[in-house]
Write a protein that holds these residues in place. Structure first.
Motif, short mmCIF file in Angstrom:
data_model
loop_
_atom_site.label_atom_id
_atom_site.label_comp_id
_atom_site.label_asym_id
_atom_site.label_seq_id
_atom_site.Cartn_x
_atom_site.Cartn_y
_atom_site.Cartn_z
N SER A 158 52.80 -11.45 -42.55
CA SER A 158 52.25 -10.23 -43.16
C SER A 158 52.53 -10.16 -44.66
O SER A 158 51.67 -9.73 -45.44
CB SER A 158 52.83 -8.99 -42.48
OG SER A 158 52.43 -8.95 -41.14
N LEU A 159 53.71 -10.59 -45.07
CA LEU A 159 54.05 -10.57 -46.50
C LEU A 159 53.22 -11.57 -47.29
O LEU A 159 52.89 -11.33 -48.45
CB LEU A 159 55.54 -10.86 -46.69
CG LEU A 159 56.49 -9.73 -46.30
CD1 LEU A 159 57.93 -10.23 -46.26
CD2 LEU A 159 56.36 -8.55 -47.24
N VAL A 160 52.87 -12.69 -46.65
CA VAL A 160 52.07 -13.70 -47.34
C VAL A 160 50.59 -13.29 -47.35
O VAL A 160 49.94 -13.31 -48.39
CB VAL A 160 52.25 -15.09 -46.68
CG1 VAL A 160 51.24 -16.09 -47.25
CG2 VAL A 160 53.67 -15.60 -46.88
N LEU A 161 50.06 -12.92 -46.21
CA LEU A 161 48.62 -12.66 -46.11
C LEU A 161 48.21 -11.22 -46.43
O LEU A 161 47.09 -10.97 -46.86
CB LEU A 161 48.09 -13.04 -44.73
CG LEU A 161 48.11 -14.54 -44.44
CD1 LEU A 161 47.62 -14.82 -43.03
CD2 LEU A 161 47.28 -15.30 -45.45
N GLY A 162 49.11 -10.27 -46.24
CA GLY A 162 48.77 -8.87 -46.46
C GLY A 162 48.19 -8.58 -47.84
O GLY A 162 47.11 -7.98 -47.95
N PRO A 163 48.86 -9.00 -48.91
CA PRO A 163 48.30 -8.74 -50.24
C PRO A 163 46.95 -9.43 -50.48
O PRO A 163 46.08 -8.89 -51.14
CB PRO A 163 49.37 -9.30 -51.19
CG PRO A 163 50.62 -9.35 -50.39
CD PRO A 163 50.20 -9.59 -48.98
#
Length: 197
Positions: A158-163
């Motif tokens: 989530s931290l990698v793909l969320g933004p």
């Protein structure tokens, strides 16, 4: 492949391509069985034979393009020598996909896809298991090597793909204040700071 199988694949592809065209031109409200049949020139019976329903057609269309997107992401991760380079590659691959395949990206980031994903998330994830497993393996290797923080796998994902997803949605929504090339240059470092060990 027999001639009958080949005709079936051609018909299936024609229906999928037509459904995407209708969605891009008319939005979710315009994506009806009659619009897809009219656009494709394929019979109503063929649509139901190949996909069972409009929902089945939309699901197959989403799977087709999600597989391509995840394929680009996993290729970028595989080709990276470090976790940091993997993040940069994944960001670049994702945003390049959005620029090169605007119609499919609109579908994958639409409220329609969100509803289907929420309702049938496990089914969608299971259908993409090979691709999802490659991402999970990359994360595990990064954590094991000490490059990535020892956080739960879904949180790192989530931290990698969320933004990246948020920037893609903003661009696809018609808000013209995001330059995807600039985002591809700036986001990797910010994401790296949030997941590095």
């Amino acid at each position: 492949m027999s001639p009958k199988q080949h005709r079936g694949e051609v018909t299936s592809d024609l229906l999928l391509d037509s459904a995407l065209r209708v969605f891009v031109e008319s939005g979710e409200q315009g994506l009806t069985v009659s619009a897809v049949v009219r656009t494709s020139g394929v019979s109503l019976g063929s649509l139901y034979h190949h996909f069972g329903s409009l929902d089945g057609l939309i699901g197959a269309l989403s799977h087709r393009w999600l597989d391509r997107l995840l394929g680009e992401l996993t290729k970028a991760l595989r080709n990276a020598g470090t976790a940091r380079a993997g993040i940069a590659g994944a960001v670049e691959a994702y945003l390049a996909f959005v620029q090169e395949h605007r119609g499919p990206a609109l579908l994958l980031h639409s409220p329609l896809a969100d509803r289907k994903g929420m309702a049938r998330g496990r089914e969608f994830r299971d259908a993409q298991e090979a691709r999802v497993s490659e991402v999970a393996l990359w994360i595990r290797q990064g954590v094991d090597s000490g490059e990535l923080a020892p956080l739960p796998l879904p949180l790192i994902e989530s931290l990698v793909l969320g933004p990246v997803v948020a920037v893609a949605r903003r661009s696809l929504s018609g808000i013209d204040d995001v330059d995807l090339d600039e985002a591809a240059r700036l986001l990797p470092e910010q994401i790296w700071r949030s997941v590095r060990a």
